[in-house]
Design an enzyme around this catalytic site. Structure first.
Site, short mmCIF file in Angstrom:
data_model
loop_
_atom_site.label_atom_id
_atom_site.label_comp_id
_atom_site.label_asym_id
_atom_site.label_seq_id
_atom_site.Cartn_x
_atom_site.Cartn_y
_atom_site.Cartn_z
CG HIS A 40 49.06 14.17 132.55
ND1 HIS A 40 48.81 15.52 132.69
CD2 HIS A 40 47.88 13.61 132.17
CE1 HIS A 40 47.54 15.77 132.43
NE2 HIS A 40 46.95 14.63 132.10
CE1 TYR A 81 42.28 21.04 131.66
CE2 TYR A 81 40.93 21.55 129.73
CZ TYR A 81 42.16 21.23 130.29
OH TYR A 81 43.25 21.10 129.47
CG ASP A 125 38.47 14.20 135.89
OD1 ASP A 125 39.58 14.73 135.68
OD2 ASP A 125 37.90 14.26 136.98
CG PHE A 177 44.21 17.46 127.15
CD1 PHE A 177 44.87 17.65 128.36
CD2 PHE A 177 44.16 16.18 126.61
CE1 PHE A 177 45.48 16.59 129.02
CE2 PHE A 177 44.75 15.11 127.27
CZ PHE A 177 45.41 15.32 128.48
#
Length: 220
Positions: free
Chosen positions: A182, A63, A61, A74
């Protein structure tokens, strides 16, 4: 037959889950500070048209701090880079043996056909995953199913458990699915570093007579 993300959004908007989701999101943006800016919620789907998608990078989701999220997974529009993005740049440099201009804005990738999609497209300030179970999962699952149906090679880069869970929707033999841990500091050393997703993606695209992604702005 859906041929654009605009058509996809219009079709989803007729469904009850989306009607409920839209009402929830409007209420959140009116009461709290939420991210990305409201006008950028669908930025990923507008800047990378469906028929130009060559690569999908799936995030969780947005930031959830000020001056970070702008609608691309990202990617940020600020000088202080989030730790996950720092690690993405590190792997990019190690994988491609190049120096990366780490300014945070990944729009240059989106414009090359890299869909930077989060599984939830909105979030409340300081509250990760706060909008995750309100309908976005259905929306982005349906988006991934649409991408899976595309009759051309696409690379799906799935980082972390949340993204990897989407492999059940990816059964088209034309596509390549790359999975790893991740890039967050908590898991990057458990399989993200050294996974070489950028060179593997370009090898696949080249083998399929598609132009490789210029992962670094100054790449030849």
């Amino acid at each position: 037959m859906i041929t654009t993300f605009k058509e996809f959004i219009e079709e989803e908007s007729q469904k009850q889950y989306y009607i409920d989701l839209k009402k929830f999101v409007l209420g959140e943006y009116q009461k709290y500070r939420c991210f990305p800016p409201y006008k950028n919620i669908f930025h990923a789907l507008s800047i990378t048209p469906l028929d130009s998608v060559k690569v999908v990078i799936l995030g969780q989701d947005p930031y959830h701090e000020v001056n970070q999220a702008h609608g691309l997974a990202f990617s940020v529009l600020c000088d202080k880079l989030p730790p996950s993005l720092v690690n993405i740049y590190k792997e990019m440099e190690d994988d491609l043996h190049v120096k990366v201009n780490q300014n945070g804005n990944l729009e240059y990738l989106a414009k090359q056909g890299v869909l930077l999609l989060n599984t939830s497209l909105t979030v409340r300030e300081h509250m990760a995953n706060s909008h995750a179970n309100k309908g976005w999962k259905i929306f982005t699952d349906n988006c991934i199913k649409l991408l899976n149906e595309q009759n051309r090679p696409i690379v799906f880069i799935l980082w972390g458990r949340n993204a990897i869970s989407k492999t059940k929707y990816l059964n088209n033999p034309l596509h390549l699915v790359l999975t790893s841990a991740h890039p967050s500091p908590l898991s990057a050393y458990n399989g993200f570093f050294g996974s070489k997703p950028f060179s593997k993606t370009n090898d696949f695209l080249t083998k399929n007579n598609l132009s490789p992604i210029k992962w670094v702005k100054n790449m030849q």
